[in-house]
Design an enzyme around this catalytic site. Structure first.
Site, short mmCIF file in Angstrom:
data_model
loop_
_atom_site.label_atom_id
_atom_site.label_comp_id
_atom_site.label_asym_id
_atom_site.label_seq_id
_atom_site.Cartn_x
_atom_site.Cartn_y
_atom_site.Cartn_z
N ARG B 69 -8.61 -5.55 -8.80
CA ARG B 69 -9.76 -4.82 -9.33
C ARG B 69 -9.41 -3.34 -9.59
NH1 ARG B 69 -14.54 -6.63 -8.37
NH2 ARG B 69 -13.62 -7.96 -6.76
N THR B 70 -8.90 -2.67 -8.58
CA THR B 70 -8.54 -1.25 -8.73
C THR B 70 -7.40 -1.09 -9.72
OG1 THR B 70 -9.24 -0.85 -6.46
CG2 THR B 70 -7.86 0.82 -7.47
N LYS B 99 16.72 -2.03 0.71
CA LYS B 99 18.01 -1.48 1.14
C LYS B 99 17.86 -0.28 2.07
CE LYS B 99 20.51 -2.88 -3.04
NZ LYS B 99 20.70 -2.45 -4.44
N ARG B 120 -1.30 3.15 -4.53
CA ARG B 120 -2.07 2.33 -3.59
C ARG B 120 -1.12 1.91 -2.48
NH1 ARG B 120 -7.48 -0.02 -3.49
NH2 ARG B 120 -7.40 -1.81 -2.09
N HIS B 149 -10.23 6.58 -0.61
CA HIS B 149 -10.19 5.90 -1.90
C HIS B 149 -11.14 6.71 -2.78
CE1 HIS B 149 -9.85 3.03 -4.97
NE2 HIS B 149 -10.38 1.97 -4.42
#
Lengths: 324, 324, 324
Positions: B69-70, B99, B120, B149
């Site tokens: 959604r975001t 790594k 995110r 957010h």
């Protein structure tokens, strides 16, 4: 809107803002309009011309199962005509769906971001369900399991049309798995829209059409001839449509091996049974049923024209649905 | 630059080249500037107008956890205003991070490719860490675990503002999990920026605000009223902000079931307790706490306006941060 | 066309419609042409100028293994010069390949959608195989396992060229794993195209060049000096090219620990052994062999110039291959 109502909601020349769920939505007139746009799309793609046909439009590609071929074709088609994509792969692994969001809510979220949704889903009927859920933007079915994959059927029809300039009065040989083959079914249904087509179905007895499908296709007006030997292949068929036989469908592995050896198109097989103007099609992927030695034969269209036509037909369809 | 310093580095109307990490960076003035840009963005998106606002700009969308959604909202927002995205999903599964590359090095690599990074990450504080690491391009926080957010809070505020043309003197009911609900916390903090707002917190006792958060919000100047029955819902609340109660938070499954049955918004519940002008919001996904029968009520804004506003607010924010 | 034939099909200044498979395709003249385009690309990227150099072109990014860094660099490069991407990650997990489709068929499908294919694959030789399969569009090798990664070599050469305005008469120190290091090998081959270069190879005895590679490089005309102590580092080397030593290569973990402690570039180490104009490069990711305290030293180019140059060199290469 119920599924039945929606499927009856034929296009009849007005593609604008319409869901594209099933081949059954298309009349001869719709297909004529669609195909009339293809040459222009071909020019845009081959010349890599920057196009503004759907400039400013955002199309969500929402794929619940991977299909790199169909994904790539739609993604390219959108960009070739100036649109942009938002690509959501495997949303069922993402948080909202995992948290229990309904399919309908997911569709409504993504329609809020976009001007159209291209949907691929492993379950039959999901495209129609998405169409019911979406309030504002068209849904385009890119395959719903064993259900429909209308753009595949349209690109197959276009490939035949491009060669013969007609879709009636044709002899078409389809080979492989008639029982389960979605592409074979939809091609037959497409040919049934036009008069005087005969479809020869070459398959082992175990993989014949179900009697239900047989009656259905006959009822639509196409002539069917079931055969099980290459010796019964009609001379000078216009089209050979080869398909992969799926090993896992067989009860007896020996039957599979027998068929596999029997129905492989080699150059020799092609020379013996096909005509000079026959075109050899395959929806791909192939896994040996057409030998690579055939690839350069001018009759072989599966690796270039047929794939390219898929791109052009999708460009044309998206342009008709979304053009400004 | 330390996190504390950075968070104090308020925007104050100059969004250019600024990191967007926390709602606390925003003053009333910043929000006013941001919201003043939204109607223009709405027109661009609704009319699918090709826009050049950030033409030539490349934005990296770097998502360490999936959030379709975001992700979809930001990806669409960037493209709607003429930018392009480079989308990196789950880099922690990719070779460099596997790594042993540090988070800071990863950020510095991706800033070298881009004009901004949308980040995110499941861990709180990572957006601020990225902000410290990045030398050249703005970082925009799209959710850092239980942290912030900010664009979610801004879109919620905008949805209220759009309806009432103000963000003060409001009665807002929030329902669900006050203890853990990130969206509820950030909405409350946003409302605290404006005078004379009252937030009614409807939750079972087990899911009340922590006393720490309670004091914090009070200290910011918002009036809080904790309630635990629908009978205490204020008449004619301006906003209902419903949220999902997460089953796994409950010690006793019976408490969950009780709450679940109690706080479901049906059409009947809405008629009985809401006002004529109340708007019903939800951050989604919902899992049954608002019945689908409510979706077509004009007061229900969660499935269209609220999602669309998320797109417009993100477009406006990106335009202010990146506009040429 | 066989691989041998193809690799002999040198570019010699005509990049149009050419596959880019190996550094060995490039002459001094080719590299000169390529590098002459870089400053223009730098301006486009730094100013985020909307460019139409390859407008209308679709480039498939086909990555059989994840590499977020190389992926991001190519994706950005294509978009910066006005092209669009169709991104196919891990096609071997998708249905067609799983169903048994050959690599050659997959390449032919994706070339049908695109104007070029950027290929990353874990197996050596796959880029050349793709080049043989593709009939219509150029293949660009973005790394084929232990084989080639030509754009990495080109960006390393450019970074040196940018500083010293030449690629001959240089003293270059490479440190780390000479035995297995792909970047070290390709840099050495690149330097061998120019006269009077000396490459000092700093590594523990266990990780010295294979004698086969040693002879090969000597045969190409570069002077090699193998050293195993920092005390043998030449004064005023033009370039230090540091690389990661992979723990898993060591038979004896103590050898690894010893080396690890010995060849870490700290600020102190840099001051003691490097020159004032030495540039410190690293292909990244690093895992401790260059301390972060060195990042802000003006000689350290690995975190900004070298990555940015990768972007510019790829833009320049794609422009030369695909420009209208």
């Amino acid at each position: 809107m119920t599924l039945f109502k929606k499927l009856m909601d034929k296009i009849n020349g007005d593609f604008r803002e319409k869901d594209i769920i099933s081949l059954d939505q298309f009349t001869q007139k719709d297909i004529k309009i669609l195909f009339s746009q293809v040459p222009k799309m071909r020019t845009i793609a081959l010349k890599a011309m920057p196009s503004k046909i759907i400039a400013g439009k955002i199309v969500v590609i929402l794929f619940y199962e991977p299909s790199s071929r169909t994904f790539g074709s739609f993604s390219t088609a959108i960009k070739q005509i100036g649109g942009q994509t938002v690509e959501i792969l495997n949303p069922q692994q993402f948080s909202s769906v995992v948290k229990g969001e309904t399919f309908e809510d997911t569709i409504r979220v993504f329609e809020a971001y976009s001007d159209a949704i291209i949907l691929r889903h492993p379950e039959r009927g999901t495209a129609a369900a998405a169409s019911d859920a979406a309030k504002c933007v068209p849904i385009i079915n890119a395959g719903d399991g064993v259900g429909e994959h209308p753009t595949q059927a349209l690109l197959d029809l276009y490939t035949i049309y491009e060669k013969f300039k007609r879709l009636d009065n044709l002899n078409v040989l389809v080979a492989g798995d008639m029982l389960n083959g979605r592409t074979v079914h939809s091609l037959t249904r497409g040919l049934a829209l036009y008069p005087k087509n005969t479809v020869y179905l070459l398959s082992p007895d175990d993989l014949r059409l179900s009697r239900k499908d047989y009656s259905n296709f006959i009822g639509r007006g196409v002539k069917l001839v079931e055969i099980n030997s290459e010796n019964d292949i009609p001379k000078n068929a216009h089209v050979w449509y080869w398909t992969r036989v799926q090993k896992e469908r067989f009860k007896n592995i020996k039957d599979y091996e027998k068929l596999k050896n029997k129905f492989v198109v080699s150059q020799k097989f092609l020379e013996k049974y096909a005509g000079k103007n026959t075109i050899l099609m395959h929806p791909l992927p192939r896994v040996g049923e057409i030998l690579t030695e055939v690839d350069n034969d001018p009759r072989a269209v599966y690796l270039r024209s047929q794939i390219r036509n898929g791109l052009y037909v999708r460009m044309a369809l998206l342009a008709l649905v979304l053009e400004r």
